[in-house]
Design a protein around this motif. Structure first.
Motif, PDB file in Angstrom:
ATOM      1  N   SER A  94       0.793  -1.229   0.000  1.00 40.04           N
ATOM      2  CA  SER A  94       0.000   0.000   0.000  1.00 40.04           C
ATOM      3  C   SER A  94       0.829   1.285   0.000  1.00 40.04           C
ATOM      4  O   SER A  94       0.293   2.353  -0.271  1.00 40.04           O
ATOM      5  N   GLY A  95       2.116   1.198   0.271  1.00 40.45           N
ATOM      6  CA  GLY A  95       2.935   2.407   0.328  1.00 40.45           C
ATOM      7  C   GLY A  95       3.332   2.912  -1.044  1.00 40.45           C
ATOM      8  O   GLY A  95       3.349   2.162  -2.028  1.00 40.45           O
ATOM      9  N   SER A  96       3.661   4.194  -1.116  1.00 36.32           N
ATOM     10  CA  SER A  96       4.121   4.750  -2.391  1.00 36.32           C
ATOM     11  C   SER A  96       5.591   4.417  -2.626  1.00 36.32           C
ATOM     12  O   SER A  96       6.049   4.398  -3.756  1.00 36.32           O
ATOM     13  N   LYS A  97       6.328   4.158  -1.526  1.00 39.01           N
ATOM     14  CA  LYS A  97       7.732   3.768  -1.631  1.00 39.01           C
ATOM     15  C   LYS A  97       7.931   2.439  -0.917  1.00 39.01           C
ATOM     16  O   LYS A  97       7.267   2.154   0.079  1.00 39.01           O
ATOM     17  N   ALA A  98       8.835   1.649  -1.454  1.00 44.73           N
ATOM     18  CA  ALA A  98       9.240   0.380  -0.834  1.00 44.73           C
ATOM     19  C   ALA A  98      10.763   0.356  -0.874  1.00 44.73           C
ATOM     20  O   ALA A  98      11.365   0.574  -1.926  1.00 44.73           O
ATOM     21  N   CYS A  99      11.366   0.134   0.248  1.00 44.11           N
ATOM     22  CA  CYS A  99      12.834   0.113   0.353  1.00 44.11           C
ATOM     23  C   CYS A  99      13.455   1.409  -0.171  1.00 44.11           C
ATOM     24  O   CYS A  99      14.504   1.410  -0.802  1.00 44.11           O
ATOM     25  N   GLY A 100      12.773   2.518   0.070  1.00 40.39           N
ATOM     26  CA  GLY A 100      13.316   3.823  -0.281  1.00 40.39           C
ATOM     27  C   GLY A 100      13.129   4.253  -1.716  1.00 40.39           C
ATOM     28  O   GLY A 100      13.570   5.338  -2.095  1.00 40.39           O
ATOM     29  N   VAL A 101      12.501   3.431  -2.530  1.00 39.32           N
ATOM     30  CA  VAL A 101      12.289   3.766  -3.944  1.00 39.32           C
ATOM     31  C   VAL A 101      10.806   3.604  -4.277  1.00 39.32           C
ATOM     32  O   VAL A 101      10.057   2.985  -3.513  1.00 39.32           O
ATOM     33  N   PRO A 102      10.339   4.141  -5.408  1.00 38.39           N
ATOM     34  CA  PRO A 102       8.928   3.993  -5.754  1.00 38.39           C
ATOM     35  C   PRO A 102       8.500   2.513  -5.758  1.00 38.39           C
ATOM     36  O   PRO A 102       9.195   1.654  -6.307  1.00 38.39           O
ATOM     37  N   THR A 138       7.738  -5.501   3.310  1.00 36.54           N
ATOM     38  CA  THR A 138       9.135  -5.099   3.450  1.00 36.54           C
ATOM     39  C   THR A 138       9.554  -5.170   4.911  1.00 36.54           C
ATOM     40  O   THR A 138       8.739  -4.981   5.816  1.00 36.54           O
ATOM     41  N   VAL A 139      10.828  -5.461   5.115  1.00 39.78           N
ATOM     42  CA  VAL A 139      11.431  -5.470   6.444  1.00 39.78           C
ATOM     43  C   VAL A 139      12.648  -4.563   6.359  1.00 39.78           C
ATOM     44  O   VAL A 139      13.543  -4.808   5.545  1.00 39.78           O
ATOM     45  N   THR A 140      12.684  -3.524   7.193  1.00 39.33           N
ATOM     46  CA  THR A 140      13.735  -2.526   7.127  1.00 39.33           C
ATOM     47  C   THR A 140      14.548  -2.482   8.414  1.00 39.33           C
ATOM     48  O   THR A 140      13.981  -2.544   9.499  1.00 39.33           O
ATOM     49  N   LYS A 141      15.869  -2.358   8.245  1.00 37.39           N
ATOM     50  CA  LYS A 141      16.783  -2.141   9.368  1.00 37.39           C
ATOM     51  C   LYS A 141      17.570  -0.879   9.052  1.00 37.39           C
ATOM     52  O   LYS A 141      18.177  -0.776   7.990  1.00 37.39           O
TER      53      LYS A 141
END
Length: 168
Positions: free
Chosen positions: A28-36, A51-54
């Motif tokens: 649902s986000g506009s960005k995934a892993c910092g990119v579109p 996504t899983v972010t550290k």
């Protein structure tokens, strides 16, 4: 009568377990892993992922590294984006790897290289401006993807542009 009870109980267990594993809803986000998110969707081949972010953000700011993994229902780490502040020795090694890559190109104040092996690829990007406190680098890896050369390059370019905002 017992076979009917056992069969009903088995059907309830299979139904509750989902049989096919976890189904992820559309991202649902506009960005995934910092990119579109659309760029990530192009590479992984679906918009149904988590996504899983550290770390804080791409590029890393308050911490020295950032990692984000895209997980599909049937595969963890289908795509991983990382960025870090690297030492001079690490930078020289990464630049050698980029020079030996299958596809190499300048982007976002640095150099990028992509190596392709079947349906897998890995990419590196390094800022050309060395910083004694740590030079910005980024990497992307994806496995079992149907991404075209254009889609791979678009993802790596976008990651480099995001990471490159700290290049200077």
């Amino acid at each position: 009568m017992r076979p009917v009870v056992v069969l009903a109980a088995l059907a309830a267990v299979v139904g509750a377990s989902g049989c096919g594993g976890d189904d992820y809803p559309s991202y649902s986000g506009s960005k995934a892993c910092g990119v579109p998110a659309a760029t990530v969707t192009d590479v992984v081949g679906t918009d149904q992922y988590k996504t899983v972010t550290k770390g804080e953000a791409l590029p890393p700011t308050g911490v020295r590294s950032y990692t984000c993994s895209v997980n599909l229902a049937d595969r963890k780490n289908a795509l991983t984006v990382s960025a870090k502040l690297a030492s001079s020795n690490d930078i020289d090694n990464r630049k050698r790897q980029i020079a030996a890559s299958d596809e190499k190109f300048p982007v976002a104040g640095g150099q990028a290289g992509i190596d392709v092996s079947g349906q897998d690829f890995t990419a590196l990007w390094v800022c050309d401006t060395k910083d004694p406190n740590g030079t910005v680098t980024a990497s992307v890896s994806a496995g079992d993807t149907q991404a075209s050369a254009q889609q791979r390059r678009a993802l790596v370019t976008t990651v480099a542009e995001e990471a490159g905002t700290a290049c200077g």
